[in-house]
Scaffold this motif. Sequence first.
Motif, PDB file in Angstrom:
ATOM      1  N   GLU A  89       0.827  -1.200   0.000  1.00 25.25           N
ATOM      2  CA  GLU A  89       0.000   0.000   0.000  1.00 25.25           C
ATOM      3  C   GLU A  89       0.870   1.262   0.000  1.00 25.25           C
ATOM      4  OE1 GLU A  89      -3.067   0.239  -0.476  1.00 25.25           O
ATOM      5  OE2 GLU A  89      -3.766  -1.830  -0.211  1.00 25.25           O
ATOM      6  N   LEU A  90       1.956   1.236   0.776  1.00 25.20           N
ATOM      7  CA  LEU A  90       2.845   2.396   0.808  1.00 25.20           C
ATOM      8  C   LEU A  90       3.523   2.589  -0.542  1.00 25.20           C
ATOM      9  CD1 LEU A  90       3.994   4.626   2.580  1.00 25.20           C
ATOM     10  CD2 LEU A  90       5.821   3.065   3.260  1.00 25.20           C
ATOM     11  N   ALA A  91       3.941   1.482  -1.152  1.00 25.17           N
ATOM     12  CA  ALA A  91       4.584   1.573  -2.458  1.00 25.17           C
ATOM     13  C   ALA A  91       3.608   2.082  -3.507  1.00 25.17           C
ATOM     14  CB  ALA A  91       5.144   0.208  -2.861  1.00 25.17           C
ATOM     15  N   ALA A  92       2.354   1.677  -3.414  1.00 20.43           N
ATOM     16  CA  ALA A  92       1.355   2.107  -4.395  1.00 20.43           C
ATOM     17  C   ALA A  92       1.078   3.606  -4.282  1.00 20.43           C
ATOM     18  CB  ALA A  92       0.067   1.314  -4.202  1.00 20.43           C
ATOM     19  N   GLU A  93       1.176   4.146  -3.069  1.00 20.15           N
ATOM     20  CA  GLU A  93       0.961   5.576  -2.890  1.00 20.15           C
ATOM     21  C   GLU A  93       2.152   6.408  -3.372  1.00 20.15           C
ATOM     22  OE1 GLU A  93      -0.138   6.691   1.008  1.00 20.15           O
ATOM     23  OE2 GLU A  93      -2.164   5.858   0.886  1.00 20.15           O
ATOM     24  N   ARG A  94       3.349   5.853  -3.321  1.00 21.74           N
ATOM     25  CA  ARG A  94       4.562   6.615  -3.650  1.00 21.74           C
ATOM     26  C   ARG A  94       5.124   6.126  -4.983  1.00 21.74           C
ATOM     27  NH1 ARG A  94       8.123   6.406   1.724  1.00 21.74           N
ATOM     28  NH2 ARG A  94       9.358   7.915   0.517  1.00 21.74           N
ATOM     29  N   THR A  95       4.324   6.302  -6.019  1.00 21.01           N
ATOM     30  CA  THR A  95       4.707   5.802  -7.337  1.00 21.01           C
ATOM     31  C   THR A  95       5.922   6.522  -7.913  1.00 21.01           C
ATOM     32  OG1 THR A  95       3.108   7.328  -8.327  1.00 21.01           O
ATOM     33  CG2 THR A  95       2.364   5.076  -7.878  1.00 21.01           C
ATOM     34  N   ASP A  96       6.223   7.706  -7.371  1.00 17.27           N
ATOM     35  CA  ASP A  96       7.354   8.459  -7.897  1.00 17.27           C
ATOM     36  C   ASP A  96       8.691   7.982  -7.331  1.00 17.27           C
ATOM     37  OD1 ASP A  96       6.410   9.302  -5.415  1.00 17.27           O
ATOM     38  OD2 ASP A  96       7.479  11.217  -5.590  1.00 17.27           O
ATOM     39  N   VAL A  97       8.641   7.141  -6.321  1.00 13.31           N
ATOM     40  CA  VAL A  97       9.877   6.654  -5.689  1.00 13.31           C
ATOM     41  C   VAL A  97      10.185   5.269  -6.241  1.00 13.31           C
ATOM     42  CG1 VAL A  97      11.024   6.099  -3.516  1.00 13.31           C
ATOM     43  CG2 VAL A  97       9.353   7.969  -3.619  1.00 13.31           C
ATOM     44  N   PRO A  98      11.360   5.054  -6.798  1.00 15.06           N
ATOM     45  CA  PRO A  98      11.718   3.722  -7.316  1.00 15.06           C
ATOM     46  C   PRO A  98      11.666   2.671  -6.206  1.00 15.06           C
ATOM     47  CG  PRO A  98      13.265   5.362  -8.089  1.00 15.06           C
ATOM     48  CD  PRO A  98      12.432   6.036  -7.044  1.00 15.06           C
ATOM     49  N   LEU A  99      11.334   1.477  -6.588  1.00 16.47           N
ATOM     50  CA  LEU A  99      11.193   0.389  -5.618  1.00 16.47           C
ATOM     51  C   LEU A  99      12.483   0.139  -4.832  1.00 16.47           C
ATOM     52  CD1 LEU A  99       8.694  -1.185  -4.898  1.00 16.47           C
ATOM     53  CD2 LEU A  99       9.437  -3.034  -6.409  1.00 16.47           C
ATOM     54  N   PRO A 100      13.666   0.188  -5.470  1.00 15.70           N
ATOM     55  CA  PRO A 100      14.906  -0.018  -4.679  1.00 15.70           C
ATOM     56  C   PRO A 100      15.071   1.016  -3.568  1.00 15.70           C
ATOM     57  CG  PRO A 100      15.346  -0.294  -7.009  1.00 15.70           C
ATOM     58  CD  PRO A 100      13.957   0.254  -6.920  1.00 15.70           C
ATOM     59  N   GLU A 101      14.642   2.260  -3.810  1.00 14.56           N
ATOM     60  CA  GLU A 101      14.769   3.273  -2.754  1.00 14.56           C
ATOM     61  C   GLU A 101      13.844   2.964  -1.587  1.00 14.56           C
ATOM     62  OE1 GLU A 101      14.522   7.345  -3.812  1.00 14.56           O
ATOM     63  OE2 GLU A 101      15.655   7.100  -5.687  1.00 14.56           O
ATOM     64  N   LEU A 102      12.634   2.484  -1.910  1.00 16.84           N
ATOM     65  CA  LEU A 102      11.716   2.115  -0.833  1.00 16.84           C
ATOM     66  C   LEU A 102      12.271   0.956  -0.007  1.00 16.84           C
ATOM     67  CD1 LEU A 102       8.273   2.308  -2.676  1.00 16.84           C
ATOM     68  CD2 LEU A 102       9.147   3.891  -0.963  1.00 16.84           C
ATOM     69  N   VAL A 103      12.895   0.001  -0.682  1.00 11.49           N
ATOM     70  CA  VAL A 103      13.479  -1.136   0.034  1.00 11.49           C
ATOM     71  C   VAL A 103      14.615  -0.659   0.925  1.00 11.49           C
ATOM     72  CG1 VAL A 103      14.700  -3.321  -0.229  1.00 11.49           C
ATOM     73  CG2 VAL A 103      12.787  -2.777  -1.747  1.00 11.49           C
ATOM     74  N   SER A 136       5.619   1.975   7.678  1.00 11.81           N
ATOM     75  CA  SER A 136       4.358   2.521   7.196  1.00 11.81           C
ATOM     76  C   SER A 136       3.875   3.651   8.104  1.00 11.81           C
ATOM     77  CB  SER A 136       3.314   1.411   7.123  1.00 11.81           C
ATOM     78  OG  SER A 136       2.109   1.876   6.593  1.00 11.81           O
ATOM     79  N   TYR A 137       4.034   3.459   9.409  1.00 11.89           N
ATOM     80  CA  TYR A 137       3.576   4.462  10.367  1.00 11.89           C
ATOM     81  C   TYR A 137       4.341   5.772  10.196  1.00 11.89           C
ATOM     82  CZ  TYR A 137       3.396   6.873  14.877  1.00 11.89           C
ATOM     83  OH  TYR A 137       3.285   7.823  15.862  1.00 11.89           O
ATOM     84  N   GLN A 138       5.646   5.686   9.964  1.00 11.79           N
ATOM     85  CA  GLN A 138       6.462   6.892   9.844  1.00 11.79           C
ATOM     86  C   GLN A 138       6.076   7.726   8.637  1.00 11.79           C
ATOM     87  OE1 GLN A 138       8.570   8.077  11.961  1.00 11.79           O
ATOM     88  NE2 GLN A 138       8.653   6.341  13.376  1.00 11.79           N
ATOM     89  N   ALA A 185      -3.669   2.742   3.904  1.00 12.81           N
ATOM     90  CA  ALA A 185      -2.373   2.191   4.316  1.00 12.81           C
ATOM     91  C   ALA A 185      -2.504   0.785   4.897  1.00 12.81           C
ATOM     92  CB  ALA A 185      -1.733   3.115   5.352  1.00 12.81           C
ATOM     93  N   SER A 186      -3.712   0.207   4.854  1.00 14.89           N
ATOM     94  CA  SER A 186      -3.989  -1.139   5.395  1.00 14.89           C
ATOM     95  C   SER A 186      -3.725  -1.232   6.890  1.00 14.89           C
ATOM     96  CB  SER A 186      -3.174  -2.210   4.647  1.00 14.89           C
ATOM     97  OG  SER A 186      -3.645  -2.386   3.348  1.00 14.89           O
ATOM     98  N   LEU A 187      -3.803  -0.102   7.594  1.00 16.77           N
ATOM     99  CA  LEU A 187      -3.602  -0.115   9.037  1.00 16.77           C
ATOM    100  C   LEU A 187      -4.919  -0.251   9.802  1.00 16.77           C
ATOM    101  CD1 LEU A 187      -0.837   2.622   9.318  1.00 16.77           C
ATOM    102  CD2 LEU A 187      -0.562   0.152   9.486  1.00 16.77           C
ATOM    103  N   VAL A 188      -6.044  -0.005   9.163  1.00 17.89           N
ATOM    104  CA  VAL A 188      -7.359  -0.333   9.712  1.00 17.89           C
ATOM    105  C   VAL A 188      -8.167  -0.978   8.598  1.00 17.89           C
ATOM    106  CG1 VAL A 188      -7.348   1.560  11.381  1.00 17.89           C
ATOM    107  CG2 VAL A 188      -8.448   1.884   9.155  1.00 17.89           C
TER     108      VAL A 188
END
Length: 1000
Positions: A481-495, A525-527, A574-577
Amino acid sequence: MAAEFGVLGVVEARIDGRPADLGHARQRCVLGVLLVEAGRPVTPDQLIDRVWGERAPQRAAGALYSYLSRLRRAVAGADGVEIRREPGGYLLTVNPQTVDLHRFRRLMTTARAAESDRAAAGLIEQALGLWRGDPFAGLDTPWLAAMRRTLLGERFAAELDGNDVLLRLGRHGELLPALSAAVAEHPLDERLAGQAMLALYRCGRQADADEQYRRIRRLLADEMGSDPGAELRRLHEQVLAADPVLSVPGGDTRTPPGPVPVAATTVPTQLPADVRAFTGRTGELAALDRLLESPDGGEPPLTVALLCGTAGVGKSALAVRWAHRVREAYPDGQLYVNLRGYDAEQPVAVADALAGFLTALGVRAPEIPPGTDERAARYRSELTGRRMLVLLDNASSVEQVRPLLPGTGSCLVLITSRDSLRGMVAVDGAERVNLDLLPLPDAIGLLRKLIGARVDREPDAAAALAAACARLPLALRIAAELAAERTDVPLPELVAELGDHQVRLDLLDAGGDPRAEVRAVFSWSYQNLPEGAARAFRLLGLHPGETAHVDAVAALIDARPGEARRLLDVLSRASLVQPGRGGRYGMHDLLRAYAAELAAGHDAEADRRAALTRLFDHYLAGATAAMATLYPDGVPVAGDPDAARAWLEAERPNLAAVCTNGAAHGWYRHTIELAGTMFRYLDAGGPVAEAATVTASAVAAARAVGDRDAQARALSNLGRLHRRQGRLLEAAETYRQALLLYADLGDAAAEALVLRNLGSVDWRRGDYRPAADHYQRAGTLCRHLGDDAGRADALVRLGLIDARLGEESEAARRFGSALDLYATLGDRFSEAYVLSLLARLPHGPIPLEQAEAHLDQSLAAVRRAGDRTAEAYVLTDLAAIHARQSRFAEAAGHLRRALVLLRRIGDRASEGEALNDLGQVLHAAGDAAEARAQHGQALALAEEIGDRYEQARAHDGMAAALRDLGDSESARPHADAAGRIFAELEVPAAPAGEVTTVGR
């Protein structure tokens, strides 16, 4: 040496064909309990409770040990039979097929799964042939009485199933006489009526089939205020139209051309929604599918399956997915409960889970039994003959799930747990499927479904993300869910960002526990939440209930509902609730624990307490407004009663949680006020056990703050709940505590009321002198206070004691004085009641016709007001008048209607009295067999609650009925028991037409 055991009749044991000496009745009770629980340990406390009930002697443990020693000697040498002490209690090891009860159940399970009707008919005939009479014949303890009712229900269900099979086989002619007799015994059973209609129609008696339908329609309307169900109405239409679909089946088939009607029943569909983007687990799904296949040898398929694995591994998702796949195989419905077994604050109690299931199965709240064992027995009875799927989610122990197991092989139970639950495998024959982490390809596949093509463009980063999430579905979904919201950030950076969080978290020092890595994902996710959403997430971890409405969340976070909904939408994305129906939101138990931990670390104690105070204020204000709408007490209040009732029902679990948590953690005033506000609602329609829990919390809270007035009120309310449950000893003790407090407080009016209530408990137990003393004291207080209504009530109760002790003239004097007071007060309802008491005295000074006229007016008034409790009482009074006039058919009709109402209300003590009254009326009308049945039910109820006088009446009625049926030998012990109890109570035997006092 071969052994055979029986409980479906007299408890017996045969070793090599010869009867074993099982000793006296109490010792046979011990064996009866062990045979029912064959292969399962029974604790000494359970044995004592089931064998003696509330009347266990001081040295019950020693007596129990002696009985077990003798029973061991009695079965010594029998092949495969042993009674031994285990860590969990005493265990009877025996081949279940040598016990008639377990053989009966296995035969019925096999019959219901048989491939042909001829095979099923033979198996059902074998099963019913095992019955030798009423279960545990000659033995009477509260537990055995409840179990006897359960087993008789199973037998009745088996007979109904057998009728269906024989009708499909075209054997309606030979079946019709038995159906006619069964309909006479069970006139309100719609499934049985439908079977009789079909048999009559196929025998060429279309008019009689039509009359059968009209008869049950009249009975349902008169006694239950309802119409026949859809199935029976459809069958009637087919009969009138001579529908060819009702013709005799042409051969041995499991699917007849026309439906054999069944009673309209509640079909619950409680499964949560299927899981979005479910991925993998093909091996586990296949393993679950295989469990439903019948093993070799014709044994029935599995009835208990376990899904075990670590937190967040996807047990619940897999269980829900598979349950949706197989739900069509369970057409009678699906039950679901989240047991919250690993929630330190709010695990679901077994009794509460059973109450929820019984409600879903259509059992009215007042009819739900008070005790866990009794609820479990009623639950098993409700499931008998049904094909249902039961999903028990997040169980923590064997003890939490075993009472939730059905007693029929036609149901499947699916359990999820972090624990392996070895006892379920060893004792209950469960099969376990263990869930490991998702295989890496499946973990990547789940990410692909959630975030799309980025996974294939950056496969190494996707694999690293899956590994960082410990390949746990919960963590994968949050990260996706976090990755889907931040489409502008490459996946390696998120990892890499997640990796930094893992390094920084000191929570990771957990020896490789994948749950620690999940916490890292939570943190990541919380941060990334906005501050408002982060705060809302933290505070949601403090909510004591399982779900929260958006309005409650708004109070918790101190925001407007619109803002609360916006923040909840952020947390949901964010799938938190998890959003639910009707504006409600819930949290996974791991997320709830994590949120509470964050709140403890980030929010000051004063802020956390302020948040919960706002939440509890919200619930208290809502309950107060809803109660004012439902019970305006003569003051006009704006509001929709249906909406108020719906709000209370939806929030009832949260309101109860607020009370229990408030009492435990210092919100004492909220607990006291909320419990007091809710009492009338819970007492009228909520589960009695839940009402008792809430009220006991109020008692504890009042003690904690030293509020003696609030404590006295809560104790008085709790005493009423105990009395309604038939727990007379607890009721008496609770009333005494309230009485002492009111006396010290100088609240004479409240003291007088408690005295009358305490007297009513003594009256019920047959302690007439203490009852009279309490009524005298109450009357004196009421005279000093100028409380004429209370004084009149005390006079009536004293008069009832006089009448029971045979002192007719004194009873008439007291009733006359009370009548004058009620006439002055203008209380027409009470006036009519006292007139009926005067008319029913052996030489009553009031004509029966005068009392009847007043009671008719009362009946019309209470029906206009919708007061079902008062209606039941007036109907019983009218029945007594009509019985004195030899109008037995009318009297029986009134009593049957009263019994329906009393059971709906949950007035178990009054139900026993009405059953005895009905037995007397039926006996006077010449129906000794039905009279015996009613007295038998009354006896079981009276023994269960400790009502000695009604026990004597029931024994007396049983003896009279049995003598008329030509069974003097069976009548003798009942007559002896009645005489002994009447002598112990020092009252004359109950005469025909005695003063009855249902509910007063």
